[in-house]
Design a protein around this motif. Structure first.
Motif, PDB file in Angstrom:
ATOM      1  N   THR A  17      17.497  -4.248  -1.386  1.00  0.00           N
ATOM      2  CA  THR A  17      17.207  -5.589  -1.920  1.00  0.00           C
ATOM      3  C   THR A  17      16.990  -6.587  -0.794  1.00  0.00           C
ATOM      4  N   LEU A  18      17.856  -6.525   0.215  1.00  0.00           N
ATOM      5  CA  LEU A  18      17.719  -7.429   1.358  1.00  0.00           C
ATOM      6  C   LEU A  18      16.460  -7.125   2.155  1.00  0.00           C
ATOM      7  N   SER A  19      16.234  -5.854   2.477  1.00  0.00           N
ATOM      8  CA  SER A  19      15.075  -5.477   3.286  1.00  0.00           C
ATOM      9  C   SER A  19      13.780  -5.887   2.611  1.00  0.00           C
ATOM     10  N   PHE A  20      13.673  -5.605   1.315  1.00  0.00           N
ATOM     11  CA  PHE A  20      12.456  -5.887   0.552  1.00  0.00           C
ATOM     12  C   PHE A  20      12.162  -7.384   0.498  1.00  0.00           C
ATOM     13  N   ASN A  21      13.141  -8.158   0.063  1.00  0.00           N
ATOM     14  CA  ASN A  21      12.896  -9.593  -0.084  1.00  0.00           C
ATOM     15  C   ASN A  21      12.745 -10.297   1.264  1.00  0.00           C
ATOM     16  N   MET A  22      13.445  -9.802   2.285  1.00  0.00           N
ATOM     17  CA  MET A  22      13.285 -10.383   3.614  1.00  0.00           C
ATOM     18  C   MET A  22      11.880 -10.132   4.143  1.00  0.00           C
ATOM     19  N   ASN A  42      13.613   4.222  -2.250  1.00  0.00           N
ATOM     20  CA  ASN A  42      13.599   3.116  -3.204  1.00  0.00           C
ATOM     21  C   ASN A  42      12.786   1.935  -2.702  1.00  0.00           C
ATOM     22  N   LEU A  43      12.866   1.663  -1.408  1.00  0.00           N
ATOM     23  CA  LEU A  43      12.069   0.573  -0.855  1.00  0.00           C
ATOM     24  C   LEU A  43      10.590   0.895  -0.955  1.00  0.00           C
ATOM     25  N   THR A  44      10.216   2.100  -0.578  1.00  0.00           N
ATOM     26  CA  THR A  44       8.821   2.535  -0.662  1.00  0.00           C
ATOM     27  C   THR A  44       8.286   2.404  -2.081  1.00  0.00           C
ATOM     28  N   ASN A  45       9.089   2.800  -3.058  1.00  0.00           N
ATOM     29  CA  ASN A  45       8.635   2.811  -4.448  1.00  0.00           C
ATOM     30  C   ASN A  45       8.376   1.423  -5.004  1.00  0.00           C
ATOM     31  N   ARG A  46       8.822   0.401  -4.331  1.00  0.00           N
ATOM     32  CA  ARG A  46       8.504  -0.956  -4.779  1.00  0.00           C
ATOM     33  C   ARG A  46       7.046  -1.314  -4.483  1.00  0.00           C
ATOM     34  N   HIS A  70      -1.225  -0.141   4.302  1.00  0.00           N
ATOM     35  CA  HIS A  70      -1.349  -1.595   4.136  1.00  0.00           C
ATOM     36  C   HIS A  70      -0.849  -1.941   2.737  1.00  0.00           C
ATOM     37  N   ALA A  71       0.356  -2.492   2.662  1.00  0.00           N
ATOM     38  CA  ALA A  71       1.018  -2.716   1.376  1.00  0.00           C
ATOM     39  C   ALA A  71       0.708  -4.076   0.766  1.00  0.00           C
ATOM     40  N   ALA A  72       0.509  -5.081   1.614  1.00  0.00           N
ATOM     41  CA  ALA A  72       0.240  -6.442   1.145  1.00  0.00           C
ATOM     42  C   ALA A  72      -0.253  -7.254   2.344  1.00  0.00           C
ATOM     43  N   GLU A  73      -0.666  -8.465   2.091  1.00  0.00           N
ATOM     44  CA  GLU A  73      -1.133  -9.317   3.189  1.00  0.00           C
ATOM     45  C   GLU A  73      -0.017  -9.486   4.222  1.00  0.00           C
ATOM     46  N   LYS A 212      16.939  -7.453  -8.126  1.00  0.00           N
ATOM     47  CA  LYS A 212      16.759  -6.002  -8.108  1.00  0.00           C
ATOM     48  C   LYS A 212      15.394  -5.571  -8.632  1.00  0.00           C
ATOM     49  N   ASP A 213      14.570  -6.530  -9.059  1.00  0.00           N
ATOM     50  CA  ASP A 213      13.255  -6.209  -9.607  1.00  0.00           C
ATOM     51  C   ASP A 213      12.363  -5.551  -8.566  1.00  0.00           C
ATOM     52  N   ASN A 214      11.335  -4.854  -9.062  1.00  0.00           N
ATOM     53  CA  ASN A 214      10.319  -4.298  -8.167  1.00  0.00           C
ATOM     54  C   ASN A 214       9.399  -5.368  -7.615  1.00  0.00           C
ATOM     55  N   LYS A 215       9.492  -6.568  -8.170  1.00  0.00           N
ATOM     56  CA  LYS A 215       8.743  -7.712  -7.651  1.00  0.00           C
ATOM     57  C   LYS A 215       9.685  -8.585  -6.839  1.00  0.00           C
TER      58      LYS A 215
END
Length: 248
Positions: A17-22, A42-46, A70-73, A212-215
């Motif tokens: 959760t921290l890694s993703f949102n950070m 789990n991080l990858t699957n987001r 390339h996952a996002a801008e 905890k969302d995927n977004k």
């Protein structure tokens, strides 16, 4: 370029959760490379489901060649994979296995520095070979704890682990603590009180299911919860300031 690893030897504390949102926060103004060292992926699957080994940590460690997704801008991803556990078994017999990731970083230093401002690594809840590879090259390690005795003790253990690795590998990795799932209950208050006695304490994430969302909390879908988004932005701005204070 700064390297940040998120770790604690305790499951469910909130590392992903921290890694993703950070990463999602940082990519608004900086270029980020995100690595998933956890076999849960789990991080990858987001960001999707990726089977090509050329995009994963498997090829990074086995072949020292990898093509980030390339996952996002402003955000690239070196994906995790369910076969990471088998990878760790293979690495156990390799010579200088603690230096594999660091060697890859050194060999690609110019390209990485030209393309990224921050590398963020999400690890397993362990002190295993991939976690060790990440920490010994990191500028900053972030330990995450929820409001439980086991989680707090996990931070204490991480503090010793990072200290020992700094001595053994002649490093200068800095450590920060972030509390997670904080509410108005007594266990949360006790955790904040305990962590506030440590100079490493950097702030907390609230107990909200939306995190905890995927977004990301910063995405257009979730930004309706502006109070949480603003609180998280304040936390990450403070962390970023601490990252930038660390000399390379």
């Amino acid at each position: 370029m700064k390297i940040i690893t998120v770790n604690v030897n305790k499951g469910g504390a909130g590392k992903t959760t921290l890694s993703f949102n950070m990463a999602e926060y940082m990519r608004k103004e900086s270029r980020v490379l995100l690595l998933d060292f956890d076999d849960s992926a789990n991080l990858t699957n987001r960001y999707g489901y990726f089977q090509n080994m050329e995009n994963t940590v498997i090829d990074l460690f086995d072949k020292k060649q990898v093509t980030p997704i390339h996952a996002a801008e402003n955000l690239d991803l070196i994906a995790g994979h369910r076969e990471v556990e088998l990878l760790k078994e293979r690495l156990s017999s390799r010579r200088r296995r603690e230096y594999i990731f660091g060697s890859w970083l050194a060999e690609n230093e110019e390209w990485l520095a030209d393309n990224y401002d921050y590398i963020i690594i999400d690890t397993e809840n362990d002190e295993g070979i991939l976690t060790l590879n990440a920490i010994v090259v990191s500028d900053v390690v972030i330990g995450v704890a929820e409001a439980s005795k086991d989680s707090f003790l996990g931070l204490v253990s991480l503090r010793k682990f990072v200290t020992d690795l700094n001595k053994e590998f002649e490093g200068n990795t800095q450590l920060l603590f972030v509390a997670n799932k904080i509410s108005n209950d007594n266990p949360s208050k006790d955790l904040i009180e305990d962590l506030s006695e440590y100079e490493e304490y950097a702030g907390y994430m609230p107990q909200r299911t939306i995190l905890k969302d995927n977004k990301s909390i910063f995405s257009s879908k979730n930004y309706r919860d502006k109070a949480v988004a603003n609180q998280m932005a304040e936390l990450f701005a403070g962390l970023k300031a601490k990252f930038d204070e660390v000399s390379i």
